[in-house]
Design a protein around this motif. Sequence first.
Motif, PDB file in Angstrom:
ATOM      1  N   MET A   1       0.846  -1.194   0.000  1.00  0.00           N
ATOM      2  CA  MET A   1       0.000   0.000   0.000  1.00  0.00           C
ATOM      3  C   MET A   1       0.876   1.236   0.000  1.00  0.00           C
ATOM      4  SD  MET A   1      -2.991   1.006   2.708  1.00  0.00           S
ATOM      5  CE  MET A   1      -3.881  -0.481   2.324  1.00  0.00           C
ATOM      6  N   ARG A   2       0.516   2.203  -0.845  1.00  0.00           N
ATOM      7  CA  ARG A   2       1.307   3.430  -0.938  1.00  0.00           C
ATOM      8  C   ARG A   2       0.762   4.476   0.022  1.00  0.00           C
ATOM      9  NH1 ARG A   2       1.076   5.206  -6.944  1.00  0.00           N
ATOM     10  NH2 ARG A   2       2.325   6.898  -6.067  1.00  0.00           N
ATOM     11  N   TRP A   3       1.648   5.095   0.755  1.00  0.00           N
ATOM     12  CA  TRP A   3       1.258   6.173   1.673  1.00  0.00           C
ATOM     13  C   TRP A   3       1.799   7.496   1.140  1.00  0.00           C
ATOM     14  CZ3 TRP A   3      -2.213   4.349   4.773  1.00  0.00           C
ATOM     15  CH2 TRP A   3      -2.131   3.025   5.210  1.00  0.00           C
ATOM     16  N   SER A   4       0.952   8.461   1.040  1.00  0.00           N
ATOM     17  CA  SER A   4       1.355   9.795   0.625  1.00  0.00           C
ATOM     18  C   SER A   4       1.233  10.724   1.827  1.00  0.00           C
ATOM     19  CB  SER A   4       0.439  10.281  -0.506  1.00  0.00           C
ATOM     20  OG  SER A   4      -0.871  10.462  -0.005  1.00  0.00           O
ATOM     21  N   PRO A   5       1.735  11.956   1.729  1.00  0.00           N
ATOM     22  CA  PRO A   5       1.555  12.897   2.836  1.00  0.00           C
ATOM     23  C   PRO A   5       0.097  13.076   3.207  1.00  0.00           C
ATOM     24  CG  PRO A   5       3.188  13.742   1.297  1.00  0.00           C
ATOM     25  CD  PRO A   5       2.610  12.517   0.667  1.00  0.00           C
ATOM     26  N   ARG A   6      -0.802  12.908   2.211  1.00  0.00           N
ATOM     27  CA  ARG A   6      -2.223  13.059   2.515  1.00  0.00           C
ATOM     28  C   ARG A   6      -2.747  11.890   3.326  1.00  0.00           C
ATOM     29  NH1 ARG A   6      -5.210  16.673   0.060  1.00  0.00           N
ATOM     30  NH2 ARG A   6      -7.057  15.329   0.156  1.00  0.00           N
ATOM     31  N   ALA A   7      -1.946  10.813   3.435  1.00  0.00           N
ATOM     32  CA  ALA A   7      -2.398   9.635   4.178  1.00  0.00           C
ATOM     33  C   ALA A   7      -2.623   9.950   5.637  1.00  0.00           C
ATOM     34  CB  ALA A   7      -1.373   8.505   4.046  1.00  0.00           C
ATOM     35  N   ILE A   8      -1.916  10.957   6.128  1.00  0.00           N
ATOM     36  CA  ILE A   8      -2.114  11.321   7.533  1.00  0.00           C
ATOM     37  C   ILE A   8      -2.831  12.668   7.607  1.00  0.00           C
ATOM     38  CG2 ILE A   8      -0.216   9.977   8.479  1.00  0.00           C
ATOM     39  CD1 ILE A   8       1.526  12.444   8.386  1.00  0.00           C
ATOM     40  N   GLN A   9      -3.829  12.816   6.686  1.00  0.00           N
ATOM     41  CA  GLN A   9      -4.542  14.085   6.584  1.00  0.00           C
ATOM     42  C   GLN A   9      -5.272  14.440   7.863  1.00  0.00           C
ATOM     43  OE1 GLN A   9      -7.304  13.463   3.422  1.00  0.00           O
ATOM     44  NE2 GLN A   9      -8.135  11.609   4.324  1.00  0.00           N
ATOM     45  N   GLY A  10      -5.576  13.449   8.708  1.00  0.00           N
ATOM     46  CA  GLY A  10      -6.313  13.755   9.922  1.00  0.00           C
ATOM     47  C   GLY A  10      -5.533  14.614  10.890  1.00  0.00           C
ATOM     48  N   ILE A  11      -4.177  14.607  10.809  1.00  0.00           N
ATOM     49  CA  ILE A  11      -3.417  15.389  11.782  1.00  0.00           C
ATOM     50  C   ILE A  11      -2.514  16.425  11.137  1.00  0.00           C
ATOM     51  CG2 ILE A  11      -3.428  13.553  13.494  1.00  0.00           C
ATOM     52  CD1 ILE A  11      -0.567  12.909  12.681  1.00  0.00           C
ATOM     53  N   THR A  12      -2.521  16.515   9.806  1.00  0.00           N
ATOM     54  CA  THR A  12      -1.587  17.430   9.157  1.00  0.00           C
ATOM     55  C   THR A  12      -2.120  18.813   8.799  1.00  0.00           C
ATOM     56  OG1 THR A  12      -2.157  16.434   7.038  1.00  0.00           O
ATOM     57  CG2 THR A  12      -0.194  15.597   8.170  1.00  0.00           C
ATOM     58  N   PRO A  13      -3.444  19.122   8.903  1.00  0.00           N
ATOM     59  CA  PRO A  13      -3.889  20.465   8.534  1.00  0.00           C
ATOM     60  C   PRO A  13      -3.188  21.558   9.329  1.00  0.00           C
ATOM     61  CG  PRO A  13      -5.758  19.006   8.636  1.00  0.00           C
ATOM     62  CD  PRO A  13      -4.584  18.253   9.164  1.00  0.00           C
ATOM     63  N   SER A  14      -3.455  22.793   8.941  1.00  0.00           N
ATOM     64  CA  SER A  14      -2.657  23.933   9.376  1.00  0.00           C
ATOM     65  C   SER A  14      -2.551  24.076  10.886  1.00  0.00           C
ATOM     66  CB  SER A  14      -3.255  25.210   8.794  1.00  0.00           C
ATOM     67  OG  SER A  14      -4.499  25.475   9.411  1.00  0.00           O
ATOM     68  N   ILE A  15      -1.498  24.798  11.269  1.00  0.00           N
ATOM     69  CA  ILE A  15      -1.213  25.032  12.684  1.00  0.00           C
ATOM     70  C   ILE A  15      -2.318  25.838  13.348  1.00  0.00           C
ATOM     71  CG2 ILE A  15       0.018  27.206  12.362  1.00  0.00           C
ATOM     72  CD1 ILE A  15       1.099  24.293  14.636  1.00  0.00           C
ATOM     73  N   GLY A  16      -3.174  26.484  12.515  1.00  0.00           N
ATOM     74  CA  GLY A  16      -4.257  27.285  13.075  1.00  0.00           C
ATOM     75  C   GLY A  16      -5.295  26.461  13.808  1.00  0.00           C
ATOM     76  N   THR A  17      -5.298  25.157  13.592  1.00  0.00           N
ATOM     77  CA  THR A  17      -6.255  24.295  14.284  1.00  0.00           C
ATOM     78  C   THR A  17      -5.746  23.828  15.643  1.00  0.00           C
ATOM     79  OG1 THR A  17      -5.382  22.262  13.292  1.00  0.00           O
ATOM     80  CG2 THR A  17      -7.087  23.441  12.050  1.00  0.00           C
ATOM     81  N   LEU A  18      -4.516  24.169  15.999  1.00  0.00           N
ATOM     82  CA  LEU A  18      -3.918  23.624  17.220  1.00  0.00           C
ATOM     83  C   LEU A  18      -4.713  23.998  18.469  1.00  0.00           C
ATOM     84  CD1 LEU A  18      -1.682  22.029  18.533  1.00  0.00           C
ATOM     85  CD2 LEU A  18      -0.287  24.103  18.594  1.00  0.00           C
ATOM     86  N   ARG A  19      -5.072  25.281  18.601  1.00  0.00           N
ATOM     87  CA  ARG A  19      -5.777  25.710  19.814  1.00  0.00           C
ATOM     88  C   ARG A  19      -7.133  25.017  19.963  1.00  0.00           C
ATOM     89  NH1 ARG A  19      -9.312  29.550  21.702  1.00  0.00           N
ATOM     90  NH2 ARG A  19      -8.852  30.374  23.785  1.00  0.00           N
ATOM     91  N   PRO A  20      -8.020  25.031  18.930  1.00  0.00           N
ATOM     92  CA  PRO A  20      -9.292  24.324  19.109  1.00  0.00           C
ATOM     93  C   PRO A  20      -9.114  22.826  19.329  1.00  0.00           C
ATOM     94  CG  PRO A  20      -9.043  25.102  16.847  1.00  0.00           C
ATOM     95  CD  PRO A  20      -7.986  25.756  17.653  1.00  0.00           C
ATOM     96  N   ASP A  21      -8.110  22.226  18.689  1.00  0.00           N
ATOM     97  CA  ASP A  21      -7.868  20.793  18.892  1.00  0.00           C
ATOM     98  C   ASP A  21      -7.365  20.501  20.296  1.00  0.00           C
ATOM     99  OD1 ASP A  21      -8.723  19.896  16.435  1.00  0.00           O
ATOM    100  OD2 ASP A  21      -6.763  20.104  15.485  1.00  0.00           O
ATOM    101  N   LEU A  22      -6.544  21.412  20.846  1.00  0.00           N
ATOM    102  CA  LEU A  22      -6.053  21.243  22.212  1.00  0.00           C
ATOM    103  C   LEU A  22      -7.217  21.272  23.202  1.00  0.00           C
ATOM    104  CD1 LEU A  22      -3.685  21.069  24.215  1.00  0.00           C
ATOM    105  CD2 LEU A  22      -3.582  23.567  24.179  1.00  0.00           C
ATOM    106  N   ILE A  23      -8.121  22.235  23.030  1.00  0.00           N
ATOM    107  CA  ILE A  23      -9.286  22.329  23.920  1.00  0.00           C
ATOM    108  C   ILE A  23     -10.177  21.091  23.757  1.00  0.00           C
ATOM    109  CG2 ILE A  23     -11.384  23.645  24.393  1.00  0.00           C
ATOM    110  CD1 ILE A  23      -9.833  26.152  23.491  1.00  0.00           C
TER     111      ILE A  23
END
Length: 564
Positions: A1-23
């Motif tokens: 199975m081939r893994w691309s950077p999008r394979a871990i799309q659940g945790i790779t979106p922008s750093i702007g989501t860090l605060r809401p995800d932390l809460i």
Amino acid sequence: MRWSPRAIQGITPSIGTLRPDLIAGLTAAAVVLPKAMAYATVAGLPVSVGLYTAFVPMIIYAFLGTSRVLSVSSTTTLAILTATELSLAVPDGDAGRLITATATLTVLTGLLLIAASALRLGFVANFISTPVLTGFKAGIGLVIVFDQLPKLLGVHIVKEGFFRDILALFQHLPDTSGVTLAVGGTALVLLVFMERLWPHSPAPLAVVGAGILASWSFGLTSQGVAVVGHIPQALPSLTLPDIDLARQLLPGAIGIALMSFTETIAAGRAFAKQAEPPIRPNRELVATGAANLFGGFFGAMPSGGGTSQSAVVRAVGGQTQKASMVTAAVSAATMLALAPLLSLLPQAVLAAIVIVYSVGLIQPREFLHIRRVRRMEFRWALAAFLGVLVFGTLQGIVVAIILSLIGLSSQAANPRIHVIGRKRGEDVLRPASPRHPDDETFEGLLILRPEGRLFFVNVQHVADGIRARVLQARPRVLMLDLSRVFDIEYSALQMMVESERNLAAQGVVLWLAGLNPDVLDYVRASGFAERLGANRMFATAQSGIRHYQDVVANMADPPMNWRH
């Protein structure tokens, strides 16, 4: 199975989501960890196993899953299924054997899910119909509630099956511990009250904290209140499965794997936003399989996507799987720092948590809604519900699947055959109905519209249905509108050829209309299209009606080439 950077799309979106995800991760931890410990006790395991299940599986799924917010740990359903299987594998309850059996069961579950992905079996998640799943979960919920009542009352009974357990519980009511009941009852009331006022709040954490405080302040253990006891103050260690146990646990692991995947897909789809990547069933098999495989080696019990904790993540603004990583980090911190405090937690408090969050599986309104819409499927839901209570939880899965397949087979074997009329004043064809008494029919022309796939299972039913309607109407022309038939198997095609001969012997001419491209190809390949000729095959039923009105309706004695 081939893994691309999008394979871990659940945790790779922008750093702007860090605060809401932390809460979201911290809030989810306050809900998930107490429930995970409670579900471990449902399975007859130490509460530390619950913490392990809210640690390793969450991390693995965060990297591999296709859902942005799905929180993966144990669930009510998986806990009771695990309990059933472990009680069969380790009937004496030996602590060491239970841990080994749990690791073996969880690893097996993971391997089965990964194997299912390799075989592209993601569609299997749809094999249990919604009404049957409603009945199955209601049965599970009732079993869990009655399973936890002895802990709430401070009594002990020998488990011998749902109905015998209820009888034993009533017999032991005089032995109820007043102090234990007061602790558990208070926790129960607080949980219900807080959940109603503040849905998705950290109510379990608050109740757990209050239970520990009460246990320490009033010395509840000296008053006969059972507590959690020793919890290792460390991260989970490597636990190897037992090959000999694997053969015994395999049938149960199949059922648990199916339920884990079904719950994961259902929860993932429920909380997916339109703008997010779609949930991919075969990829979810890999993600949940790997979560269970690696979790099993580190002491976790079988896991899957949880609806309630995922709802918390979404409700407080979680956007990616970083929220799950935060929850897993809190679980690790709890194991390392708070284990001594958790050892004081009363078992009755955990029982109260299990009861409150298991009652939600029982949905009487859903049963009533199913009954109002489809009485047959209501009977399936009821049968699945009783199957769990009578035969047991794991056997209940088999009952649920069999009922779903019987329902599917019943629908396929009994396709509807509609008599078609035309809406007066419009070129609209629809099934004849008492609601449309003014619809037009045509003297000497009977239009029938079968629905679904025509194949060897339902061929006789269709033939009998057509014959009965022809005998009742006695038309000169029978036109089969096949616009709702998406496939026709060889046996059904042969039935159609034979029916054409029988109809001709009765003076009835067969026309075909509305064949979709695949069905038309099969009819041509069989030579039946050549036998009928262009004058007896039409692109639509409307064109067939026009041909009938223009050429046939006014002929007292139709010419021979029309009949043949």
